[in-house]
Design a protein around this motif. Structure first.
Motif, PDB file in Angstrom:
ATOM      1  N   ARG A   1       1.037  -1.187  -0.042  1.00 56.29           N
ATOM      2  CA  ARG A   1      -0.096   0.069   0.152  1.00 56.29           C
ATOM      3  C   ARG A   1       0.776   1.338  -0.062  1.00 56.29           C
ATOM      4  NH1 ARG A   1      -4.373   2.361  -1.911  1.00 56.29           N
ATOM      5  NH2 ARG A   1      -5.045   4.096  -0.596  1.00 56.29           N
ATOM      6  N   ASN A   2       1.987   1.024   0.724  1.00 54.34           N
ATOM      7  CA  ASN A   2       2.936   2.232   0.734  1.00 54.34           C
ATOM      8  C   ASN A   2       3.366   2.889  -0.846  1.00 54.34           C
ATOM      9  OD1 ASN A   2       2.712   2.367   3.398  1.00 54.34           O
ATOM     10  ND2 ASN A   2       4.683   1.052   3.724  1.00 54.34           N
ATOM     11  N   LYS A   3       3.619   1.834  -1.595  1.00 56.83           N
ATOM     12  CA  LYS A   3       3.877   1.935  -3.011  1.00 56.83           C
ATOM     13  C   LYS A   3       2.937   2.835  -3.675  1.00 56.83           C
ATOM     14  CE  LYS A   3       6.602  -2.480  -3.457  1.00 56.83           C
ATOM     15  NZ  LYS A   3       6.643  -3.567  -4.020  1.00 56.83           N
ATOM     16  N   VAL A   4       1.630   2.550  -3.256  1.00 62.51           N
ATOM     17  CA  VAL A   4       0.738   3.524  -4.034  1.00 62.51           C
ATOM     18  C   VAL A   4       0.834   4.986  -3.786  1.00 62.51           C
ATOM     19  CG1 VAL A   4      -1.986   3.769  -4.282  1.00 62.51           C
ATOM     20  CG2 VAL A   4      -0.969   1.565  -4.107  1.00 62.51           C
ATOM     21  N   TRP A   5       1.225   5.510  -2.674  1.00 61.51           N
ATOM     22  CA  TRP A   5       1.498   6.696  -2.185  1.00 61.51           C
ATOM     23  C   TRP A   5       2.713   7.139  -2.602  1.00 61.51           C
ATOM     24  CZ3 TRP A   5      -1.961   9.687   0.663  1.00 61.51           C
ATOM     25  CH2 TRP A   5      -2.920   9.409   1.263  1.00 61.51           C
ATOM     26  N   ARG A   6       3.558   6.627  -3.392  1.00 65.09           N
ATOM     27  CA  ARG A   6       4.724   6.871  -3.793  1.00 65.09           C
ATOM     28  C   ARG A   6       4.977   8.411  -4.433  1.00 65.09           C
ATOM     29  NH1 ARG A   6       9.909   7.085  -2.195  1.00 65.09           N
ATOM     30  NH2 ARG A   6      11.488   7.221  -3.949  1.00 65.09           N
ATOM     31  N   THR A   7       4.017   8.564  -5.553  1.00 68.10           N
ATOM     32  CA  THR A   7       3.851  10.055  -6.117  1.00 68.10           C
ATOM     33  C   THR A   7       2.381  10.313  -6.199  1.00 68.10           C
ATOM     34  OG1 THR A   7       3.732   8.905  -8.229  1.00 68.10           O
ATOM     35  CG2 THR A   7       5.985   9.357  -7.345  1.00 68.10           C
ATOM     36  N   GLU A   8       2.045  11.561  -6.772  1.00 71.64           N
ATOM     37  CA  GLU A   8       0.671  11.820  -7.035  1.00 71.64           C
ATOM     38  C   GLU A   8       0.020  11.078  -8.193  1.00 71.64           C
ATOM     39  OE1 GLU A   8      -1.330  15.082  -6.007  1.00 71.64           O
ATOM     40  OE2 GLU A   8      -0.905  13.452  -4.752  1.00 71.64           O
ATOM     41  N   ALA A   9       0.984  10.655  -9.224  1.00 72.15           N
ATOM     42  CA  ALA A   9       0.360   9.814 -10.255  1.00 72.15           C
ATOM     43  C   ALA A   9       0.040   8.532  -9.814  1.00 72.15           C
ATOM     44  CB  ALA A   9       1.783   9.926 -11.489  1.00 72.15           C
ATOM     45  N   THR A  10       1.023   7.800  -9.202  1.00 70.07           N
ATOM     46  CA  THR A  10       0.731   6.528  -8.634  1.00 70.07           C
ATOM     47  C   THR A  10      -0.535   6.510  -7.766  1.00 70.07           C
ATOM     48  OG1 THR A  10       2.105   6.738  -6.922  1.00 70.07           O
ATOM     49  CG2 THR A  10       3.163   5.569  -8.702  1.00 70.07           C
ATOM     50  N   LEU A  11      -0.634   7.357  -6.873  1.00 72.11           N
ATOM     51  CA  LEU A  11      -1.815   7.389  -5.782  1.00 72.11           C
ATOM     52  C   LEU A  11      -3.023   7.453  -6.710  1.00 72.11           C
ATOM     53  CD1 LEU A  11      -2.926   7.565  -2.936  1.00 72.11           C
ATOM     54  CD2 LEU A  11      -2.574   9.860  -3.244  1.00 72.11           C
ATOM     55  N   TRP A  12      -3.196   8.548  -7.613  1.00 73.86           N
ATOM     56  CA  TRP A  12      -4.445   8.688  -8.223  1.00 73.86           C
ATOM     57  C   TRP A  12      -4.736   7.807  -9.450  1.00 73.86           C
ATOM     58  CZ3 TRP A  12      -7.825  11.461  -5.974  1.00 73.86           C
ATOM     59  CH2 TRP A  12      -7.602  12.397  -4.772  1.00 73.86           C
ATOM     60  N   HIS A  13      -3.747   7.117 -10.045  1.00 68.96           N
ATOM     61  CA  HIS A  13      -3.946   6.170 -11.012  1.00 68.96           C
ATOM     62  C   HIS A  13      -4.618   4.874 -10.315  1.00 68.96           C
ATOM     63  CE1 HIS A  13      -2.692   3.001 -13.763  1.00 68.96           C
ATOM     64  NE2 HIS A  13      -3.294   3.442 -14.572  1.00 68.96           N
ATOM     65  N   ASP A  14      -4.278   4.637  -9.144  1.00 64.88           N
ATOM     66  CA  ASP A  14      -4.962   3.589  -8.130  1.00 64.88           C
ATOM     67  C   ASP A  14      -6.175   4.106  -7.969  1.00 64.88           C
ATOM     68  OD1 ASP A  14      -4.242   1.448  -6.310  1.00 64.88           O
ATOM     69  OD2 ASP A  14      -5.255   2.867  -4.966  1.00 64.88           O
ATOM     70  N   VAL A  15      -6.587   5.244  -7.547  1.00 68.12           N
ATOM     71  CA  VAL A  15      -8.008   5.668  -7.410  1.00 68.12           C
ATOM     72  C   VAL A  15      -8.768   5.551  -8.566  1.00 68.12           C
ATOM     73  CG1 VAL A  15      -9.516   7.685  -7.012  1.00 68.12           C
ATOM     74  CG2 VAL A  15      -7.447   7.491  -5.734  1.00 68.12           C
ATOM     75  N   VAL A  16      -8.329   5.723  -9.767  1.00 71.66           N
ATOM     76  CA  VAL A  16      -9.111   5.784 -10.970  1.00 71.66           C
ATOM     77  C   VAL A  16      -9.190   4.370 -11.464  1.00 71.66           C
ATOM     78  CG1 VAL A  16      -8.965   6.192 -13.493  1.00 71.66           C
ATOM     79  CG2 VAL A  16      -8.414   7.930 -11.869  1.00 71.66           C
ATOM     80  N   LEU A  17      -8.206   3.345 -11.234  1.00 73.07           N
ATOM     81  CA  LEU A  17      -8.447   2.199 -11.499  1.00 73.07           C
ATOM     82  C   LEU A  17      -9.585   1.358 -10.694  1.00 73.07           C
ATOM     83  CD1 LEU A  17      -4.766   0.681 -11.976  1.00 73.07           C
ATOM     84  CD2 LEU A  17      -6.430   1.024 -13.596  1.00 73.07           C
ATOM     85  N   LYS A  18      -9.652   1.792  -9.333  1.00 74.40           N
ATOM     86  CA  LYS A  18     -10.554   1.206  -8.313  1.00 74.40           C
ATOM     87  C   LYS A  18     -12.219   1.908  -8.540  1.00 74.40           C
ATOM     88  CE  LYS A  18      -7.184  -0.207  -5.248  1.00 74.40           C
ATOM     89  NZ  LYS A  18      -6.459  -0.048  -3.879  1.00 74.40           N
ATOM     90  N   ASN A  19     -12.219   3.165  -9.221  1.00 80.42           N
ATOM     91  CA  ASN A  19     -13.363   3.740  -9.568  1.00 80.42           C
ATOM     92  C   ASN A  19     -13.379   4.830 -10.634  1.00 80.42           C
ATOM     93  OD1 ASN A  19     -16.080   4.841  -9.598  1.00 80.42           O
ATOM     94  ND2 ASN A  19     -15.719   5.638  -7.554  1.00 80.42           N
ATOM     95  N   PRO A  20     -13.725   4.219 -11.960  1.00 78.26           N
ATOM     96  CA  PRO A  20     -13.441   4.940 -12.975  1.00 78.26           C
ATOM     97  C   PRO A  20     -14.528   5.882 -13.138  1.00 78.26           C
ATOM     98  CG  PRO A  20     -13.534   2.701 -13.672  1.00 78.26           C
ATOM     99  CD  PRO A  20     -13.850   2.627 -12.099  1.00 78.26           C
ATOM    100  N   ARG A  21     -15.416   5.819 -12.379  1.00 78.55           N
ATOM    101  CA  ARG A  21     -16.423   6.964 -12.361  1.00 78.55           C
ATOM    102  C   ARG A  21     -16.102   8.216 -11.113  1.00 78.55           C
ATOM    103  NH1 ARG A  21     -20.822   5.717 -15.345  1.00 78.55           N
ATOM    104  NH2 ARG A  21     -22.248   7.137 -13.868  1.00 78.55           N
ATOM    105  N   ASN A  22     -14.943   7.964 -10.585  1.00 78.22           N
ATOM    106  CA  ASN A  22     -14.653   9.197  -9.556  1.00 78.22           C
ATOM    107  C   ASN A  22     -14.290  10.430 -10.357  1.00 78.22           C
ATOM    108  OD1 ASN A  22     -13.609  10.635  -7.400  1.00 78.22           O
ATOM    109  ND2 ASN A  22     -12.778   8.853  -6.350  1.00 78.22           N
TER     110      ASN A  22
END
Length: 723
Positions: A425-446
């Motif tokens: 989970r820490n890896k997801v918070w590495r950069t803004e790009a990795t964090l928000w790419h994870d958000v979009v993958l889990k909810n493409p309607r966000n």
């Protein structure tokens, strides 16, 4: 013969001495083993979070840390306790949290700037302290029911579950959420002081940690409620007759914490806005949110920094009734279990879980759900788990050795699995790009997730990809001012000036009290040489938010762009004016008027973007009056990906104003299809790095060298918040 059964005094004393020695040895052995267990716990936590210390700043870190001028000077620490506007550069987020401001100001000094490492270290230190105190508190709660050597291990295992559970990883990775960690630490520390120092209870020192923690986040004010519940569930038999003393012991925490809470509310500026669009919809959604928090702790799959969960609008939503049924079930289970001594610790933990969620459940906020809000509530689940574990251990004692070993192995494997999940989970918070790419993958309607990931693409120079995500976000959040601002930024970068300006104006209409509405429109105007308009908008932004560093820096640029100075964009490589395409002989020469005062500096501020560069080497020469020259080169291989622009900035200065000339030319390399540009602004004012001698400053990864290929010293970069 009759045997003499009388024992000699010497033999009895010898056995008594041996028994005392064995008892001391057992105590020493237990302390050693417990200390070893604690050390293993610390090692496990450090291993799980070893990859998070260099993770970037995110979300609210921007306005509270990166773009907040107040935290950059330790002399402002007394001001943090007098003026809540120092907490954030955004008026709507200026809550009274002086402890957090003090912490990040100290971190900023330790890091010598905006290096995330020290900010993470301080938050992690509070987290470690919280974990150890949690083990101490759980052990004391267990000892109130049954004294056992197993209680130490149960307490350590419970604390380990809390520390290693990936459900808590977001709170540790998100720097400004140190407020949540400090608040939880204050509550646990108050219980720890109460247990550890019984003789000092009459002085009510145990209330102080929680009361102080309210200055980090008001959620710490739940301590009096939890403490009262503890006093009712775990009454001390020896003090039953002292009802008056117990009443004072319970009431005074309400008085102290209530007074601090009222003080915090009084100090909070009126500009602060919780952000909830509809209080009723927010409130009826919270029972279902509590169910999601509960599920996440035990089954931490699908964790997201932004779930995009919308508030329920009608009573016909089945999730609403599922949420209420869950809360009633947990509340009922808590009531039933507190009635029996063997299970009362389970009930106390369940009540803790529900009570700790109340501050963010009853007070409508902008988002209905954020995992870090459950950080203090999960302590209750850990307490309940510890209480249930005691019952299981009692049954396990009657089982064969292989069953005990198997159970311990399962527990160890479970904790290791949690540690690994946290590490991932820490890896997801590495950069803004990795964090928000994870958000979009889990909810493409966000909508917010799509927008923020689009912003990361803007920062990478991928404007086509950014516009795609921003337009998709617009379908879900069409009247979101921040989205319109970022859409305008991407449109301006792709030469859609009319659409960009229209979206800037729409954002300003939607959020006339948001500084960003003025700041980024002003930046656009400045880029289009509309200096006077830009200056007016920036002054409006600073009236709303005097601590905003972006507005301050842009206002300086408007001063640099005064009538007797010049600014613009020059191109090298694919240059339509001289009809050459990557010719090594191509160059651009531009003359500037740099004021009339001979003793001032002529400084050119470059922003150079490389596209499709292949070992390009540029030579930049600035010539002032009297043939006073300064020449620098950009080193080879200035971009790693030839399809991605690498934008960096630096400055070249010479002493002597008047008419000056800048010449940019390609000197080396295979420059076919090179497309590079430099945005140039000229100043006749001494810059921060151009005072007493001829200097060249810069930032980023571009290598600057002189004619002899010697590296040029540059100041430390000072990042600003993203759009």
């Amino acid at each position: 013969m009759r045997r003499n059964t009388e024992r000699s005094p010497g033999r009895s004393l010898s056995r008594q001495t041996r028994s005392q020695s064995e008892s001391k040895a057992n105590v020493a052995r237990e302390k050693f083993v417990t200390g070893l267990g604690g050390a293993l716990l610390l090692v496990a936590i450090l291993a799980a979070y070893s990859n998070h210390f260099h993770n970037a700043f995110h979300m609210d870190d921007g306005h509270a840390i990166i773009n907040n001028a107040s935290i950059r000077d330790l002399r402002n620490i007394p001001l943090f306790f007098r003026d809540a506007t120092t907490f954030s550069a955004l008026p709507s987020n200026q809550s009274y949290r002086p402890l957090v401001s003090t912490l990040v100001a100290v971190d900023y000094q330790l890091a010598d700037g905006l290096q995330p490492f020290w900010f993470h270290v301080s938050n992690f230190a509070f987290f470690i302290a919280l974990t150890l105190l949690l083990a101490f508190v759980v052990h004391h709660l267990l000892e109130r029911d049954t004294t056992s050597s197993a209680n130490r291990w149960i307490a350590l295992a419970a604390a380990a579950w809390y520390a290693l559970d990936p459900a808590n990883a977001d709170a540790i990775n998100y720097i400004i959420v140190s407020a949540e960690v400090i608040a939880a630490l204050g509550v646990i520390a108050s219980f720890a002081v109460y247990f550890a120092l019984p003789r000092l209870r009459r002085y009510f020192l145990y209330v102080l940690p929680a009361a102080i923690a309210i200055l980090a986040k008001p959620t710490a004010a739940i301590f009096p409620v939890l403490f009262t519940l503890f006093s009712l569930i775990f009454p001390e038999e020896t003090r039953k007759a002292r009802a008056r003393g117990r009443l004072v012991e319970v009431v005074l925490p309400f008085v102290i914490c209530g007074a601090v809470l009222l003080f915090v509310q009084d100090m909070t500026p009126r500009s602060w806005n919780a952000g909830a669009a509809n209080a009723r919809s927010y409130l009826i959604t919270q029972p279902y949110v509590a169910l999601l928090y509960f599920k996440t702790f035990f089954w931490p799959l699908g964790i997201s920094a932004d779930y995009g969960l919308e508030p329920f609008v009608t009573a016909g939503d089945a999730r609403l009734w599922i949420g209420f049924a869950f809360v009633l079930f947990v509340g009922g289970a808590a009531i039933v279990t507190v009635l029996f001594k063997k299970t009362r610790m389970i009930g106390f933990g369940l009540f803790w879980f529900l009570i700790a969620l109340l501050p963010t459940s009853l007070f409508p906020l902008a988002e209905v759900m954020n995992d870090y809000r459950a950080f203090p509530a999960y302590i209750g689940l850990v307490i309940a788990i510890a209480g249930a574990t005691v019952l299981l251990v009692a049954r396990l004692d009657r089982q064969p050795s292989w069953a005990k070993i198997a159970t311990l192995s399962v527990v160890a494997l479970f904790l290791c699995a949690n540690a690994f999940a946290t590490f991932q989970r820490n890896k997801v918070w590495r950069t803004e790009a990795t964090l928000w790419h994870d958000v979009v993958l889990k909810n493409p309607r966000n909508g917010r997730g799509l927008m923020t990931y689009g912003i990361t693409l803007v920062n990478k120079g991928d404007f086509a990809g950014a516009l795609d995500y921003l337009h998709r976000a617009q379908q879900f959040t069409p009247r979101y001012s921040v989205l319109l601002i970022n859409l305008a930024i991407a449109e301006n970068a792709t030469n859609q000036s009319a659409a960009a300006e229209q979206h800037f104006k729409e954002a300003l209409q939607l959020a006339p009290l948001a500084p960003d509405s003025y700041i980024y429109y002003a930046r656009y105007l400045l880029q289009h040489s509309r200096v006077d308009e830009a200056r007016a908008f920036l002054q409006s932004a600073l009236r709303l938010s005097p601590n905003d560093l972006t507005a301050r820096e842009l206002l300086k640029q408007t001063d640099l762009a005064s009538p007797f100075q010049d600014h613009g964009v020059v191109h090298i490589g694919r240059n339509e004016e001289i009809n050459q395409d990557g010719d090594p002989k191509a160059f651009v020469r531009k003359k500037f008027i740099c004021g009339s005062e001979r003793d001032k500096w002529c400084t050119i501020h470059f922003v150079i973007s490389f596209y499709k560069a292949d070992n390009e080497r540029l030579k930049i020469t600035l010539t002032g009056e009297g043939d006073n020259k300064k020449t620098v080169f950009l080193e080879k291989e200035t971009t790693a990906n030839p399809n991605t622009p690498n934008t960096q900035q630096f400055a070249v200065s010479v002493k002597g104003c008047g008419e000056s000339e800048v010449r940019i030319e390609i000197t080396e390399g295979n420059t076919k299809n090179v497309q590079s540009s430099a945005s140039v602004s000229l100043s006749n004012l001494p810059g921060p790095t151009c005072t007493d001698s001829d200097m060249t400053g810069g930032e980023g990864t571009i290598g600057l060298v002189n004619e002899h290929d010697e590296d040029l010293l540059r100041p430390t970069a000072t990042p600003t918040s993203g759009e």
